[in-house]
Design a protein around this motif. Structure first.
Motif, PDB file in Angstrom:
ATOM      1  N   GLN A 133       0.823  -1.209   0.000  1.00 14.12           N
ATOM      2  CA  GLN A 133       0.000   0.000   0.000  1.00 14.12           C
ATOM      3  C   GLN A 133       0.861   1.265   0.000  1.00 14.12           C
ATOM      4  O   GLN A 133       1.866   1.331   0.691  1.00 14.12           O
ATOM      5  CB  GLN A 133      -0.909   0.019   1.225  1.00 14.12           C
ATOM      6  CG  GLN A 133      -1.904  -1.119   1.290  1.00 14.12           C
ATOM      7  CD  GLN A 133      -2.702  -1.112   2.587  1.00 14.12           C
ATOM      8  OE1 GLN A 133      -2.701  -0.124   3.333  1.00 14.12           O
ATOM      9  NE2 GLN A 133      -3.383  -2.212   2.873  1.00 14.12           N
ATOM     10  N   LYS A 134       0.457   2.247  -0.765  1.00 11.17           N
ATOM     11  CA  LYS A 134       1.079   3.564  -0.727  1.00 11.17           C
ATOM     12  C   LYS A 134       0.309   4.397   0.291  1.00 11.17           C
ATOM     13  O   LYS A 134      -0.791   4.861   0.019  1.00 11.17           O
ATOM     14  CB  LYS A 134       1.046   4.223  -2.107  1.00 11.17           C
ATOM     15  CG  LYS A 134       1.697   3.396  -3.204  1.00 11.17           C
ATOM     16  CD  LYS A 134       3.185   3.186  -2.951  1.00 11.17           C
ATOM     17  CE  LYS A 134       3.835   2.417  -4.093  1.00 11.17           C
ATOM     18  NZ  LYS A 134       5.267   2.137  -3.838  1.00 11.17           N
ATOM     19  N   ARG A 135       0.897   4.544   1.474  1.00 12.52           N
ATOM     20  CA  ARG A 135       0.186   5.189   2.574  1.00 12.52           C
ATOM     21  C   ARG A 135       0.930   6.431   3.034  1.00 12.52           C
ATOM     22  O   ARG A 135       2.157   6.398   3.210  1.00 12.52           O
ATOM     23  CB  ARG A 135       0.031   4.224   3.758  1.00 12.52           C
ATOM     24  CG  ARG A 135      -0.678   2.928   3.436  1.00 12.52           C
ATOM     25  CD  ARG A 135      -0.694   2.020   4.636  1.00 12.52           C
ATOM     26  NE  ARG A 135      -1.432   2.599   5.756  1.00 12.52           N
ATOM     27  CZ  ARG A 135      -2.581   2.134   6.216  1.00 12.52           C
ATOM     28  NH1 ARG A 135      -3.143   1.078   5.652  1.00 12.52           N
ATOM     29  NH2 ARG A 135      -3.178   2.712   7.239  1.00 12.52           N
ATOM     30  N   SER A 136       0.165   7.489   3.261  1.00  9.10           N
ATOM     31  CA  SER A 136       0.791   8.708   3.769  1.00  9.10           C
ATOM     32  C   SER A 136       1.170   8.570   5.229  1.00  9.10           C
ATOM     33  O   SER A 136       2.130   9.194   5.703  1.00  9.10           O
ATOM     34  CB  SER A 136      -0.160   9.905   3.590  1.00  9.10           C
ATOM     35  OG  SER A 136      -1.383   9.666   4.274  1.00  9.10           O
ATOM     36  N   ASP A 137       0.418   7.713   5.980  1.00  6.88           N
ATOM     37  CA  ASP A 137       0.721   7.560   7.402  1.00  6.88           C
ATOM     38  C   ASP A 137       1.903   6.618   7.640  1.00  6.88           C
ATOM     39  O   ASP A 137       2.549   6.685   8.676  1.00  6.88           O
ATOM     40  CB  ASP A 137      -0.507   7.062   8.165  1.00  6.88           C
ATOM     41  CG  ASP A 137      -1.070   5.749   7.621  1.00  6.88           C
ATOM     42  OD1 ASP A 137      -0.702   5.365   6.498  1.00  6.88           O
ATOM     43  OD2 ASP A 137      -1.885   5.118   8.322  1.00  6.88           O
ATOM     44  N   ASN A 138       2.205   5.730   6.675  1.00  6.48           N
ATOM     45  CA  ASN A 138       3.328   4.795   6.775  1.00  6.48           C
ATOM     46  C   ASN A 138       3.410   4.187   8.174  1.00  6.48           C
ATOM     47  O   ASN A 138       4.362   4.420   8.927  1.00  6.48           O
ATOM     48  CB  ASN A 138       4.654   5.488   6.436  1.00  6.48           C
ATOM     49  CG  ASN A 138       5.781   4.493   6.190  1.00  6.48           C
ATOM     50  OD1 ASN A 138       5.540   3.326   5.873  1.00  6.48           O
ATOM     51  ND2 ASN A 138       7.014   4.938   6.334  1.00  6.48           N
TER      52      ASN A 138
END
Length: 222
Positions: A133-138
């Motif tokens: 997943q490409k997540r901003s929250d990582n």
């Protein structure tokens, strides 16, 4: 010394009981921690990281949320620990001696790897979907999985350099990439179609990797 200890116990009966009580509390605490980890891993395997909540973990393990927060800072900390513990258990379940003739032991090593994965699959079931997943929250569990993956690559690289130093590094790296990416792809395929026999396809993949290693080992002069 025994007499002095007995005398102290007579003066303060609680003193002799304190160590036993402390050990009991530690044992109870560890049991609770393992119940929480097991419940979190079970739920995450069913619902994924985002579908896992502290409330559901509490319900599943039968412990209050306060107990979960006593052991873990938050959900991220808990799920990262599940991934870390699972990977560590898997990583410790197989070993290759530096003096071992790896070419003759490849089939046994492959069986070890697959057997260890069967016993400790949580790091893949939880971490791999997150890593994709490409997540901003990582979230930290995603970071943990990627770090564990790098550690695994480094371990395989060391094994390759030890046992096949005559094979060019670029070729060893390509084989390791093929090994890991292929296994991850098969895990994803199994998640999409759980009627498939994951062990059988992993064994087929292992056989193909073994053939590649054998070919590369013979293609380059020692």
């Amino acid at each position: 010394m025994t007499g002095a200890t007995d005398e102290a116990a007579v003066r303060n009966p609680r003193a002799s009981k304190a160590p036993k009580k402390a050990r009991t509390r530690r044992a109870d605490g560890e049991r609770s921690r393992q119940k929480i980890l097991a419940a979190a891993a079970e739920i995450a395997a069913e619902r994924g990281y985002d579908g896992t909540s502290i409330a559901e973990i509490s319900r599943r393990c039968g412990l209050p949320a306060s107990s979960i927060y006593w052991h873990f800072k938050d959900k991220d900390d808990l799920m990262a620990t599940v991934i870390e513990d699972s990977f560590a258990a898997w990583n410790q379940s197989w070993e290759i001696d530096a003096d071992e003739n790896l070419l003759t032991a490849l089939v046994a090593v492959a069986e070890q790897l697959i057997g260890a994965l069967r016993a400790h699959p949580q790091f893949l079931h939880i971490g791999l979907p997150l890593a994709l997943q490409k997540r901003s929250d990582n979230p930290r569990p995603r970071q943990m999985y990627l770090q564990m993956r790098e550690n695994l690559i480094a371990r395989f690289e060391q094994i390759g350099a030890t046992h096949f130093p005559h094979v060019p590094e670029s070729r060893r790296t390509a084989i390791i990439t093929y090994l890991i990416a292929g296994a991850e792809g098969l895990i994803i395929s199994h998640e999409l179609d759980q009627s498939s026999d994951i062990e059988e396809v992993l064994q087929i993949h292992a056989t193909s990797v073994i053939q590649v290693i054998m070919q590369e080992a013979s293609a380059w002069p020692t």
